[in-house]
Motif scaffolding. Sequence first.
Motif, PDB file in Angstrom:
ATOM      1  N   THR A 299       7.064  34.064  56.140  1.00 34.08           N
ATOM      2  CA  THR A 299       5.817  35.167  56.336  1.00 34.08           C
ATOM      3  C   THR A 299       6.002  36.428  55.371  1.00 34.08           C
ATOM      4  N   ILE A 300       4.970  36.940  54.435  1.00 34.76           N
ATOM      5  CA  ILE A 300       5.332  38.048  53.813  1.00 34.76           C
ATOM      6  C   ILE A 300       4.408  39.070  54.611  1.00 34.76           C
ATOM      7  N   LYS A 301       4.486  40.307  54.856  1.00 34.42           N
ATOM      8  CA  LYS A 301       3.848  41.429  55.525  1.00 34.42           C
ATOM      9  C   LYS A 301       3.867  42.517  54.788  1.00 34.42           C
ATOM     10  N   ASP A 302       2.935  43.236  54.696  1.00 36.39           N
ATOM     11  CA  ASP A 302       2.797  44.810  54.342  1.00 36.39           C
ATOM     12  C   ASP A 302       3.579  45.706  55.254  1.00 36.39           C
ATOM     13  N   GLU A 303       3.675  46.989  54.974  1.00 31.38           N
ATOM     14  CA  GLU A 303       4.304  47.826  55.821  1.00 31.38           C
ATOM     15  C   GLU A 303       3.381  48.204  56.837  1.00 31.38           C
ATOM     16  N   ASN A 304       2.047  47.666  57.005  1.00 32.53           N
ATOM     17  CA  ASN A 304       1.376  47.839  58.225  1.00 32.53           C
ATOM     18  C   ASN A 304       1.237  46.602  59.079  1.00 32.53           C
ATOM     19  N   ASP A 305       2.309  45.833  58.719  1.00 38.29           N
ATOM     20  CA  ASP A 305       2.575  44.583  59.522  1.00 38.29           C
ATOM     21  C   ASP A 305       1.239  43.405  59.479  1.00 38.29           C
ATOM     22  N   GLN A 306       0.741  43.659  58.169  1.00 33.45           N
ATOM     23  CA  GLN A 306      -0.534  42.748  57.975  1.00 33.45           C
ATOM     24  C   GLN A 306      -0.037  41.566  57.300  1.00 33.45           C
ATOM     25  N   THR A 307      -0.242  40.354  57.578  1.00 31.51           N
ATOM     26  CA  THR A 307       0.271  39.173  57.008  1.00 31.51           C
ATOM     27  C   THR A 307      -0.505  39.000  55.495  1.00 31.51           C
ATOM     28  N   ILE A 308       0.246  38.977  54.492  1.00 33.85           N
ATOM     29  CA  ILE A 308      -0.349  38.864  53.269  1.00 33.85           C
ATOM     30  C   ILE A 308      -0.377  37.505  52.583  1.00 33.85           C
ATOM     31  N   ALA A 309       0.733  36.516  53.041  1.00 31.43           N
ATOM     32  CA  ALA A 309       1.188  35.211  52.687  1.00 31.43           C
ATOM     33  C   ALA A 309       2.070  34.620  53.527  1.00 31.43           C
ATOM     34  N   PHE A 310       1.817  33.470  53.690  1.00 25.47           N
ATOM     35  CA  PHE A 310       2.707  32.553  54.525  1.00 25.47           C
ATOM     36  C   PHE A 310       3.118  31.368  53.394  1.00 25.47           C
ATOM     37  N   GLY A 311       4.258  30.599  53.849  1.00 25.14           N
ATOM     38  CA  GLY A 311       4.461  29.385  53.134  1.00 25.14           C
ATOM     39  C   GLY A 311       5.449  28.910  53.714  1.00 25.14           C
ATOM     40  N   THR A 312       5.802  27.412  52.963  1.00 21.59           N
ATOM     41  CA  THR A 312       6.838  26.522  53.418  1.00 21.59           C
ATOM     42  C   THR A 312       7.439  26.095  52.220  1.00 21.59           C
ATOM     43  N   GLY A 313       8.801  25.913  52.509  1.00 20.76           N
ATOM     44  CA  GLY A 313       9.654  25.276  51.169  1.00 20.76           C
ATOM     45  C   GLY A 313      10.916  24.196  51.705  1.00 20.76           C
ATOM     46  N   THR A 314      10.709  23.206  50.614  1.00 18.69           N
ATOM     47  CA  THR A 314      11.989  22.376  50.807  1.00 18.69           C
ATOM     48  C   THR A 314      13.020  22.595  49.793  1.00 18.69           C
ATOM     49  N   PHE A 315      14.244  22.596  50.306  1.00 20.81           N
ATOM     50  CA  PHE A 315      15.265  22.877  49.572  1.00 20.81           C
ATOM     51  C   PHE A 315      16.251  21.769  49.447  1.00 20.81           C
ATOM     52  N   TYR A 316      16.862  21.331  48.230  1.00 21.19           N
ATOM     53  CA  TYR A 316      17.843  20.260  48.276  1.00 21.19           C
ATOM     54  C   TYR A 316      19.108  20.655  48.279  1.00 21.19           C
ATOM     55  N   VAL A 317      20.012  19.970  48.581  1.00 19.30           N
ATOM     56  CA  VAL A 317      21.554  20.463  48.693  1.00 19.30           C
ATOM     57  C   VAL A 317      22.427  19.658  47.807  1.00 19.30           C
ATOM     58  N   ILE A 318      22.897  20.508  46.870  1.00 24.17           N
ATOM     59  CA  ILE A 318      23.675  19.686  45.898  1.00 24.17           C
ATOM     60  C   ILE A 318      25.047  20.338  45.904  1.00 24.17           C
ATOM     61  N   ASP A 319      25.884  19.728  45.045  1.00 24.56           N
ATOM     62  CA  ASP A 319      27.295  20.282  44.889  1.00 24.56           C
ATOM     63  C   ASP A 319      27.383  21.492  44.312  1.00 24.56           C
ATOM     64  N   PHE A 320      28.199  22.395  44.471  1.00 19.27           N
ATOM     65  CA  PHE A 320      28.181  23.744  43.836  1.00 19.27           C
ATOM     66  C   PHE A 320      28.447  23.544  42.456  1.00 19.27           C
ATOM     67  N   LEU A 321      27.613  23.944  41.710  1.00 19.22           N
ATOM     68  CA  LEU A 321      27.833  23.986  40.189  1.00 19.22           C
ATOM     69  C   LEU A 321      28.714  24.885  39.445  1.00 19.22           C
ATOM     70  N   ALA A 322      29.485  25.993  40.194  1.00 24.28           N
ATOM     71  CA  ALA A 322      30.127  27.204  39.558  1.00 24.28           C
ATOM     72  C   ALA A 322      31.337  26.867  39.059  1.00 24.28           C
TER      73      ALA A 322
END
Length: 165
Positions: free
Chosen positions: A142-165
Amino acid sequence: MTDTKTLSTDIQEFLQSATAEEKEVLQQFLNGLKQKHAGDHPSYVSGWLQAEGKWNEDGSYQMRIPIHKGIQNPLEIVHGGVTATLMDTCMGTLANHSTPAEKAAVTLEIKVNYLKPGKGNYLYCRTEVISQSSKTLFLTSTIKDENDQTIAFGTGTFYVIDFLA
């Protein structure tokens, strides 16, 4: 690769005709690069955003960015791509923190719902893990501004991989 002399010349030429607003935006970007160079940010993106992160006791992660001309669209509100980048960066930080040391998490999918324009001095993004397996993480933000007003919300899916460094 750009050499120092060419870069210096390009900057000087730009400054000769730049408006006060353009100089302010350049200064914001330079501040982010300096912070990245000093090790205050793990990536150029978080340096560009001038993101400040904070871990919460409940295991969630929070990120704050200042609003300035360099991240606004012509309507003088935060560009939607910047809002999405803030969300992805906050989610990615928590996702990578939640994986074993030899693994990394990368964005597989992200959905952003925009509710209000990003205005004011700061935006805050709070992210939490909804579900996690050995190969995927599902997060919400959830993204809010300094007045605690929600300006955006969302979901994300992340895939786990072997570290590439």
